[in-house]
Write a protein that holds these residues in place. Sequence first.
Motif, short mmCIF file in Angstrom:
data_model
loop_
_atom_site.label_atom_id
_atom_site.label_comp_id
_atom_site.label_asym_id
_atom_site.label_seq_id
_atom_site.Cartn_x
_atom_site.Cartn_y
_atom_site.Cartn_z
N ALA A 2 0.78 -1.38 0.08
CA ALA A 2 0.18 0.17 0.11
C ALA A 2 0.88 1.20 0.05
O ALA A 2 1.82 1.33 0.59
N GLU A 7 -2.63 6.79 2.00
CA GLU A 7 -3.17 5.96 2.81
C GLU A 7 -4.88 6.70 3.23
O GLU A 7 -5.18 7.72 3.44
N ALA A 8 -5.69 5.57 3.39
CA ALA A 8 -7.16 5.98 3.69
C ALA A 8 -7.33 5.88 4.86
O ALA A 8 -6.72 5.33 5.86
N PHE A 9 -8.45 6.70 5.35
CA PHE A 9 -8.80 6.54 6.66
C PHE A 9 -10.28 6.33 6.90
O PHE A 9 -11.17 7.01 5.91
N ALA A 10 -10.75 5.29 7.36
CA ALA A 10 -12.10 4.97 7.52
C ALA A 10 -12.82 5.67 8.76
O ALA A 10 -12.40 5.72 9.96
N PRO A 11 -13.94 6.18 8.21
CA PRO A 11 -14.68 6.85 9.38
C PRO A 11 -14.95 5.99 10.43
O PRO A 11 -15.28 4.66 10.10
N ALA A 49 -6.30 3.17 7.95
CA ALA A 49 -6.73 1.83 7.75
C ALA A 49 -5.33 0.70 8.05
O ALA A 49 -5.56 -0.29 8.25
N SER A 50 -4.25 1.59 8.10
CA SER A 50 -3.00 0.62 8.54
C SER A 50 -2.99 0.51 10.08
O SER A 50 -2.13 -0.54 10.45
N LEU A 52 -5.61 -0.87 11.35
CA LEU A 52 -7.04 -1.89 11.11
C LEU A 52 -6.44 -3.27 10.96
O LEU A 52 -5.28 -3.32 10.05
N LYS A 53 -6.70 -4.22 11.60
CA LYS A 53 -6.50 -5.70 11.20
C LYS A 53 -7.74 -6.45 10.94
O LYS A 53 -8.75 -5.90 11.66
N LEU A 69 -13.38 -6.02 12.09
CA LEU A 69 -11.91 -5.39 12.17
C LEU A 69 -11.68 -5.04 13.34
O LEU A 69 -12.41 -4.90 14.39
N TYR B 69 -4.42 -1.72 2.78
CA TYR B 69 -3.76 -1.07 3.71
C TYR B 69 -3.77 -1.82 5.20
O TYR B 69 -3.03 -1.54 6.06
N GLY B 71 -3.89 -4.80 8.03
CA GLY B 71 -3.03 -5.98 8.56
C GLY B 71 -3.94 -7.34 8.32
O GLY B 71 -5.35 -7.11 8.52
#
Lengths: 148, 77
Positions: A2, A7-11, A49-50, A52-53, A69, B69, B71
């Motif tokens: 990525a 980088e994306a930011f998820a609300p 998003a980075s 988040l797993k 998530l 992005y 994990g």
Amino acid sequence: MADKRREAFAPARFDDAQNQEDLVYLPDDAATALRSVRRDIDRDGGIAASRLKKCEAEGRDGTHLPGCLKTYVPWPDGRYGIVFQIVAHATRPWGLRAIAYGIRHKPGRGRLTVYELADQRLPEITAKDLRGEKPDAPATAEDDAPEG
Amino acid sequence: METVITREAVHALLDRYPDEELDAIAGFLASRRAADGTDLSARGILERHGERSLTPEELEQFMAEYGPYMGPPDGEG
């Protein structure tokens, strides 16, 4: 890999009742850590998003969190975690809704991890699940009625 | 006809369980309702905010946007 520059930011949003209840069972530093992550999310307009797993659909701890998530608090290896469900809303873009906040590793007898908490909140339970469970009492004529 | 289960019947059900299982049962019940009765199930939380789970197609699109992005599952839960 990525691209970090884009980088994306998820609300991500939180439910006050859930937060309040989950904090009752946690040490004081859990509230401080949660406030900090919520501040970051407010400032950035979402969670990176980075951070988040994906949760395990079938975890080795026996939990089932398909489609969920998680993030660790504090990131990247704090002792607490948040489990999110991905949600849709009539007027907002897709986003995340926190459904559990708690400790990542079993703290002791009777205490739930954040994964166990989320796992227990996910099932749809209706009165139908209780069918067939009746008090230990003699059967009545109604009990013998054929099932439709 | 729907079976109507009473509180009395639920209490009777609890009495079937040994003491060592009560922690787990209490944990389950407490996890889904706040002390003031607020519904803390995932469905209850979403409904409170006018939200719903994504359809499989929507989930696929969401993961296409954010998934690269993220994990992978790490075996923890």
